[in-house]
Scaffold this active site. Structure first.
Site, PDB file in Angstrom:
ATOM      1  N   CYS A 104      10.427  14.219  -9.451  1.00  8.80           N
ATOM      2  CA  CYS A 104      10.669  14.739 -10.791  1.00  8.80           C
ATOM      3  C   CYS A 104      11.453  13.694 -11.578  1.00  8.80           C
ATOM      4  O   CYS A 104      12.506  13.224 -11.120  1.00  8.80           O
ATOM      5  CB  CYS A 104      11.446  16.056 -10.742  1.00  8.80           C
ATOM      6  SG  CYS A 104      11.927  16.665 -12.384  1.00  8.80           S
ATOM      7  N   HIS A 136       5.751  -0.288  -2.746  1.00 11.62           N
ATOM      8  CA  HIS A 136       5.309   0.381  -3.970  1.00 11.62           C
ATOM      9  C   HIS A 136       5.380   1.900  -3.879  1.00 11.62           C
ATOM     10  O   HIS A 136       4.820   2.600  -4.719  1.00 11.62           O
ATOM     11  CB  HIS A 136       3.884  -0.053  -4.316  1.00 11.62           C
ATOM     12  CG  HIS A 136       3.793  -1.485  -4.727  1.00 11.62           C
ATOM     13  ND1 HIS A 136       2.606  -2.181  -4.766  1.00 11.62           N
ATOM     14  CD2 HIS A 136       4.747  -2.374  -5.097  1.00 11.62           C
ATOM     15  CE1 HIS A 136       2.834  -3.424  -5.161  1.00 11.62           C
ATOM     16  NE2 HIS A 136       4.133  -3.558  -5.362  1.00 11.62           N
ATOM     17  N   SER A 164      -3.746  -9.279   0.767  1.00 10.48           N
ATOM     18  CA  SER A 164      -3.152  -9.164  -0.568  1.00 10.48           C
ATOM     19  C   SER A 164      -3.572 -10.354  -1.417  1.00 10.48           C
ATOM     20  O   SER A 164      -3.520 -11.501  -0.960  1.00 10.48           O
ATOM     21  CB  SER A 164      -1.624  -9.109  -0.502  1.00 10.48           C
ATOM     22  OG  SER A 164      -1.063  -9.125  -1.805  1.00 10.48           O
ATOM     23  N   SER A 165      -3.954 -10.073  -2.650  1.00 12.78           N
ATOM     24  CA  SER A 165      -4.285 -11.151  -3.583  1.00 12.78           C
ATOM     25  C   SER A 165      -3.026 -11.778  -4.175  1.00 12.78           C
ATOM     26  O   SER A 165      -3.100 -12.812  -4.837  1.00 12.78           O
ATOM     27  CB  SER A 165      -5.166 -10.621  -4.714  1.00 12.78           C
ATOM     28  OG  SER A 165      -4.442  -9.674  -5.484  1.00 12.78           O
ATOM     29  N   ASN A 180       0.833  -1.199   0.000  1.00  9.91           N
ATOM     30  CA  ASN A 180       0.000   0.000   0.000  1.00  9.91           C
ATOM     31  C   ASN A 180       0.869   1.250   0.000  1.00  9.91           C
ATOM     32  O   ASN A 180       1.962   1.257   0.559  1.00  9.91           O
ATOM     33  CB  ASN A 180      -0.919   0.008   1.215  1.00  9.91           C
ATOM     34  CG  ASN A 180      -1.819  -1.215   1.259  1.00  9.91           C
ATOM     35  OD1 ASN A 180      -2.133  -1.797   0.219  1.00  9.91           O
ATOM     36  ND2 ASN A 180      -2.222  -1.625   2.442  1.00  9.91           N
TER      37      ASN A 180
END
Length: 306
Positions: free
Chosen positions: A151, A143, A249-250, A126
């Protein structure tokens, strides 16, 4: 982080109370007792996914009740200015929603498991930073994180909150118009779906204040690789543990599934708690189809200190 708002005490640990054992169906409770027996006396690596944050009002990608979604890929984002305009218009709406989300009982339970010395660390897929707000410390944001912007040219990092102010100045009244259209649906990762194409086409995208380059939310898109240092740190958390616990979580994408395979290949027990099937079910020592928050809350109370 506002320590008073989020209930973080002087020690840095969450002072928000962890609920007592949740009321669970008899069959679920029996599986949880088996999980407790399996994990007792073991140090645990915890891997969490979008299913943990649904109780905080953040939709997930692949839950049993989730609508089909087609998230923008990294290649689409960098390859077309129109795609970036569409993305930032959606993200501006999603940010206004996600920044108000609060940790739920599952996040507080994870922080309690760490406080009690039961975790080697926490790996989360997440980007919402709710684990940290709940008081967890040793967290790998696999993630990335929604509260930062990077930038792509000069690699400087900026606050998403600061950018929100810039976008509001560039697009006065945009959020009000989007809300009034009634055609907005929230999606994960500070994103949203916006069906008003005229509204999207009017959106002005901000550029890097330092070099004028392309700004991108500081999280991993589909088609983009997780930075190697995060992967290495996550493997270390799993290697230091005696068991792996997956919550919400899958395991559809390899970024999370690889840790399940790694633990299983090392002969470590793997526990998966998730509503619906996962790609790691064939490697699970125990699989529980149940609510993540309730189950973690039960374990946080029932698992003994090491």
């Amino acid at each position: 982080m506002d320590q008073r708002r989020h209930g973080v005490g002087l020690t840095g640990f969450a002072s928000l109370p962890v609920a007592g054992p949740a009321v669970l169906a008899g069959a679920d409770l029996e599986v949880l007792r088996r999980i407790r027996a399996l994990l007792t006396g073991k140090r645990i690596a915890l891997l969490t996914g979008a299913g943990l944050s649904t109780d905080s009002g953040i939709p997930d990608y692949r839950g049993p009740d989730s609508a089909p979604r087609s998230p923008m890929t990294y290649q689409e984002f960098v390859g077309d200015p129109a795609n970036r305009q569409r993305y930032w218009a959606r993200n501006h709406i999603g940010w206004s929603h996600l920044r108000h989300a609060d940790p739920n009982a599952g996040h507080r339970a994870a922080a309690e498991l760490e406080r009690r010395g039961l975790l080697t660390g926490l790996i989360t897929q997440n980007v919402d930073r709710l684990h940290e707000e709940a008081g967890s410390f040793n967290v790998v944001d696999l993630h990335g994180r929604f509260d930062q912007v990077v930038c792509l040219e000069c690699r400087r990092i900026f606050s998403r909150r600061l950018l929100a102010g810039v976008l509001e100045e560039l697009n006065p009244g945009f959020l009000e118009k989007a809300s009034a259209s009634g055609l907005v649906e929230m999606a994960p990762d500070a994103d949203s779906t916006v069906e008003d194409q005229t509204l999207i086409g009017s959106f002005v995208v901000a550029v890097c204040p330092a070099c004028g380059g392309t700004l991108k939310p500081d999280f991993v898109y589909f088609g983009e690789n997780v930075p190697k240092d995060r992967v290495a740190r996550s493997y270390s958390i799993v290697d230091e543990a005696d068991a792996l616990l997956v919550a919400g979580s899958s395991l559809t994408v390899m970024s999370g599934l690889r840790f399940v395979r790694h633990a299983a290949n090392d002969g470590k027990p793997v526990v998966i708690i998730n509503r619906g099937a996962t790609r790691g079910d064939d490697r699970a020592t125990i699989k529980l189809h149940a609510g993540v928050s309730e189950s973690l809350g039960w374990l946080a109370v029932e698992l003994p200190y090491l």
